[in-house]
Design a protein around this motif. Structure first.
Motif, PDB file in Angstrom:
ATOM      1  N   THR A  43     -14.163   1.764  -0.592  1.00  0.00           N
ATOM      2  CA  THR A  43     -14.096   3.224  -0.457  1.00  0.00           C
ATOM      3  C   THR A  43     -13.916   3.699   0.978  1.00  0.00           C
ATOM      4  N   GLU A  44     -13.886   2.790   1.917  1.00  0.00           N
ATOM      5  CA  GLU A  44     -13.883   3.129   3.344  1.00  0.00           C
ATOM      6  C   GLU A  44     -12.807   4.139   3.728  1.00  0.00           C
ATOM      7  N   GLU A  45     -11.611   3.964   3.213  1.00  0.00           N
ATOM      8  CA  GLU A  45     -10.497   4.837   3.593  1.00  0.00           C
ATOM      9  C   GLU A  45     -10.524   6.177   2.861  1.00  0.00           C
ATOM     10  N   TRP A  46     -11.297   6.300   1.818  1.00  0.00           N
ATOM     11  CA  TRP A  46     -11.287   7.512   1.014  1.00  0.00           C
ATOM     12  C   TRP A  46     -11.929   8.701   1.710  1.00  0.00           C
ATOM     13  N   PHE A  47     -13.005   8.461   2.445  1.00  0.00           N
ATOM     14  CA  PHE A  47     -13.846   9.565   2.893  1.00  0.00           C
ATOM     15  C   PHE A  47     -13.788   9.900   4.369  1.00  0.00           C
ATOM     16  N   GLY A  48     -13.294   9.003   5.200  1.00  0.00           N
ATOM     17  CA  GLY A  48     -13.277   9.273   6.631  1.00  0.00           C
ATOM     18  C   GLY A  48     -14.683   9.552   7.143  1.00  0.00           C
ATOM     19  N   VAL A  55     -12.515  19.930  -1.158  1.00  0.00           N
ATOM     20  CA  VAL A  55     -11.112  19.584  -1.354  1.00  0.00           C
ATOM     21  C   VAL A  55     -10.515  19.216   0.002  1.00  0.00           C
ATOM     22  N   GLY A  56      -9.727  18.149   0.004  1.00  0.00           N
ATOM     23  CA  GLY A  56      -9.073  17.697   1.233  1.00  0.00           C
ATOM     24  C   GLY A  56      -9.878  16.654   1.975  1.00  0.00           C
ATOM     25  N   GLN A  57     -11.157  16.424   1.590  1.00  0.00           N
ATOM     26  CA  GLN A  57     -11.957  15.414   2.267  1.00  0.00           C
ATOM     27  C   GLN A  57     -11.672  14.027   1.738  1.00  0.00           C
ATOM     28  N   MET A  78       0.849  -1.181   0.000  1.00  0.00           N
ATOM     29  CA  MET A  78       0.000   0.000   0.000  1.00  0.00           C
ATOM     30  C   MET A  78       0.895   1.244   0.000  1.00  0.00           C
ATOM     31  N   THR A  79       0.490   2.240  -0.720  1.00  0.00           N
ATOM     32  CA  THR A  79       1.251   3.483  -0.771  1.00  0.00           C
ATOM     33  C   THR A  79       0.560   4.538   0.081  1.00  0.00           C
ATOM     34  N   GLU A  80       1.299   5.591   0.371  1.00  0.00           N
ATOM     35  CA  GLU A  80       0.684   6.694   1.111  1.00  0.00           C
ATOM     36  C   GLU A  80      -0.309   7.393   0.212  1.00  0.00           C
ATOM     37  N   GLY A  81      -1.395   7.856   0.824  1.00  0.00           N
ATOM     38  CA  GLY A  81      -2.422   8.558   0.065  1.00  0.00           C
ATOM     39  C   GLY A  81      -1.974   9.965  -0.268  1.00  0.00           C
ATOM     40  N   TYR A  82      -2.700  10.589  -1.136  1.00  0.00           N
ATOM     41  CA  TYR A  82      -2.430  11.978  -1.476  1.00  0.00           C
ATOM     42  C   TYR A  82      -3.760  12.715  -1.570  1.00  0.00           C
TER      43      TYR A  82
END
Length: 141
Positions: A103-108, A135-137, A1-5
């Motif tokens: 999608t769980e990790e995408w949106f918090g 933006v940023g969410q 897994m890579t770090e998100g951006y």
């Protein structure tokens, strides 16, 4: 897994324009399973490339009906109706509906509503949800 951006505001704006049309598209195998207004027969050859790509219409069977709903109209339906529609979209293989685990990790905390169907928790992207993102969410991994 890579770090998100984080996605830039420009990227989100481009996605808003390209990925989702001005109305939500929902697909059904017969014209009786949507009791909230009339539907049209889907004519795949008349679809733009963006619609075909967003909704994966090539996976839909022949003879499918489509209900187009204006932004917010889907969200005004009862939860039970939205859940049934989400399940039908999943069963048909329509695009912009995902297993929640994808999608769980995408949106918090800002994730879309969850629906149950096919033994899964489903996420259904609608125009109303997409427009609510700031933006940023969203963090893509």
């Amino acid at each position: 897994m890579t770090e998100g951006y984080d996605l830039s505001s420009n990227t989100i704006e481009q996605w808003k324009v390209r990925i989702l049309p001005e109305v939500d598209w929902f697909f059904f195998t017969n014209d009786e399973c949507f009791p909230y207004g009339e539907m049209d027969m889907l004519v795949k050859s008349n679809l733009s490339l963006d619609i075909r790509t967003s909704y994966l219409t090539w996976s839909l069977p022949e003879g499918v009906f489509v209900k187009k709903m204006h932004p917010g109209e889907f969200e005004e339906l009862s939860y039970e109706a939205r859940q049934r529609i989400a399940e039908i979209q999943w069963q048909l293989g329509r695009g912009l509906v995902f297993d929640h685990e994808e999608t769980e990790e995408w949106f918090g905390e800002h994730g879309p509503p969850l629906y149950k169907g096919a033994g899964k928790k489903l996420v259904l992207f609608t125009i109303d949800f997409w427009r609510s993102l700031e933006v940023g969410q969203v963090e893509i991994f």
